[in-house]
Design an enzyme around this catalytic site. Sequence first.
Site, PDB file in Angstrom:
ATOM      1  N   LYS A  90      32.767  64.324  59.465  1.00  0.00           N
ATOM      2  CA  LYS A  90      31.248  64.369  59.427  1.00  0.00           C
ATOM      3  C   LYS A  90      31.058  65.267  58.167  1.00  0.00           C
ATOM      4  O   LYS A  90      31.320  66.511  57.994  1.00  0.00           O
ATOM      5  CB  LYS A  90      30.784  65.235  60.847  1.00  0.00           C
ATOM      6  CG  LYS A  90      29.256  65.601  60.852  1.00  0.00           C
ATOM      7  CD  LYS A  90      28.961  66.191  62.166  1.00  0.00           C
ATOM      8  CE  LYS A  90      27.245  66.262  61.981  1.00  0.00           C
ATOM      9  NZ  LYS A  90      26.731  66.744  63.304  1.00  0.00           N
ATOM     10  N   LYS A 121      30.909  59.751  59.765  1.00  0.00           N
ATOM     11  CA  LYS A 121      29.526  60.097  59.801  1.00  0.00           C
ATOM     12  C   LYS A 121      29.039  60.804  58.468  1.00  0.00           C
ATOM     13  O   LYS A 121      29.640  61.744  58.083  1.00  0.00           O
ATOM     14  CB  LYS A 121      29.135  60.854  61.097  1.00  0.00           C
ATOM     15  CG  LYS A 121      27.593  61.271  61.128  1.00  0.00           C
ATOM     16  CD  LYS A 121      27.478  62.004  62.066  1.00  0.00           C
ATOM     17  CE  LYS A 121      26.003  62.507  62.012  1.00  0.00           C
ATOM     18  NZ  LYS A 121      25.709  63.612  63.005  1.00  0.00           N
TER      19      LYS A 121
HETATM   20  C1  PBG Z   1      24.485  67.627  65.292  1.00  0.00           C
HETATM   21  C2  PBG Z   1      24.178  66.194  65.083  1.00  0.00           C
HETATM   22  C3  PBG Z   1      23.457  66.010  64.116  1.00  0.00           C
HETATM   23  C4  PBG Z   1      23.441  64.445  64.144  1.00  0.00           C
HETATM   24  C5  PBG Z   1      24.178  64.031  65.116  1.00  0.00           C
HETATM   25  N1  PBG Z   1      24.586  65.188  65.775  1.00  0.00           N
HETATM   26  C6  PBG Z   1      22.422  66.703  62.946  1.00  0.00           C
HETATM   27  C7  PBG Z   1      23.199  67.707  62.041  1.00  0.00           C
HETATM   28  O1  PBG Z   1      24.588  67.686  61.885  1.00  0.00           O
HETATM   29  O2  PBG Z   1      22.490  68.338  61.313  1.00  0.00           O
HETATM   30  C8  PBG Z   1      22.672  63.691  63.042  1.00  0.00           C
HETATM   31  C9  PBG Z   1      22.313  62.300  63.507  1.00  0.00           C
HETATM   32  C10 PBG Z   1      21.505  61.508  62.594  1.00  0.00           C
HETATM   33  O3  PBG Z   1      21.124  61.866  61.450  1.00  0.00           O
HETATM   34  O4  PBG Z   1      21.233  60.387  63.048  1.00  0.00           O
HETATM   35  N2  PBG Z   1      24.331  67.988  66.646  1.00  0.00           N
END
Ligand code: PBG
Length: 324
Positions: free
Chosen positions: A194, A247
């Site tokens: 991520k 991601k």
């Molecule tokens: C964190 C989380 C995020 C997303 C999914 N889980 C946001 C972040 O890390 O700031 C982002 C998903 C998206 O942008 O569609 N709980």
Amino acid sequence: MFPTHRPRRLRRTPLLRDMVRETLLHPEDLIYPMFVQETSKKPEPINAMPGQMRHTIDSLLSACEQTAESGVKSIILFGIPEKKDEAGTGAYADDGIVQRAVRAIKEKQIPLCVITDVCMCEYTSHGHCGEIKDGDVANDPSLKLLCKTALSQVKAGADVVAPSDMMDGRVGAIRKALDDEGFQDTAIMAYSAKYASAFYGPFREAAGSAPQFGDRQSYQMDPANVREALKEVQADIDEGADMVMVKPALSYLDVIRAVKQSTNVPVAAYNVSGEYAMVEFAAKAGALDRERIIREILTSIRRAGADLILTYHAVEAAGWLSKR
Ligand code: PBG
């Protein structure tokens, strides 16, 4: 090659093109991310994500029924609590918004695999994904909160938990916490690679989860790195992850490919909020053909190697795909 080989021969008719197509998409490959909130009695549209809602439990249930009818098999749930606090207690409360929503979906016996996002950022007043010490997220104390969160979600009926916090060691810690309570059969889908990405902007508006100070670069990955993604994926699998995730998706197709080639577990890719917003706003401006763009994007993520795609276009795309 020419004139013996004429690749256009196989592109001549729709039937021939259907026969030789290498990458196919099915509704069951798609996971639909949904937001549920307890801040308002009405479902609220998300301005930065046209077409997506912050649901109440009631509106979530009808949207879930529609989702199941579309052929999509799975949703991932994000909660927006009424109150945020320093310790993010809403994330692991028995009557927390996600816990109540999961129970409601299961009580109605809606045929969906319910995945819950395990993270603190929607629940903490500071907007970071764990516990703060000395101005940064402290890794090991945060693991306890994540374990409590995962456990409370599974007790409420979640089928799969998906830790998205990027703390070191969280998959192993959550695996152990679940096993110790007799939930050894509940799978973990790890957000393994991520990235610290600007593509999450619209999500943070939706969840009110933008960090109140600093950013997430001390825990989410540097967009420049791919070797490190393989290391994160391997660590998560060693700790017991059943599925791994990359991601965002579109700017990271090379990472999806590399992860797919290096593992034998299902690989998911998250077509995130910023990627969704770019399509929606460009289509609204008349700059592109919305349906064709969505099909092309989802196909490219699958072609790169994703077995599963988390996308806000899931329900709509499933409608087109099952008609094909
Ligand atoms: C964190 C989380 C995020 C997303 C999914 N889980 C946001 C972040 O890390 O700031 C982002 C998903 C998206 O942008 O569609 N709980």
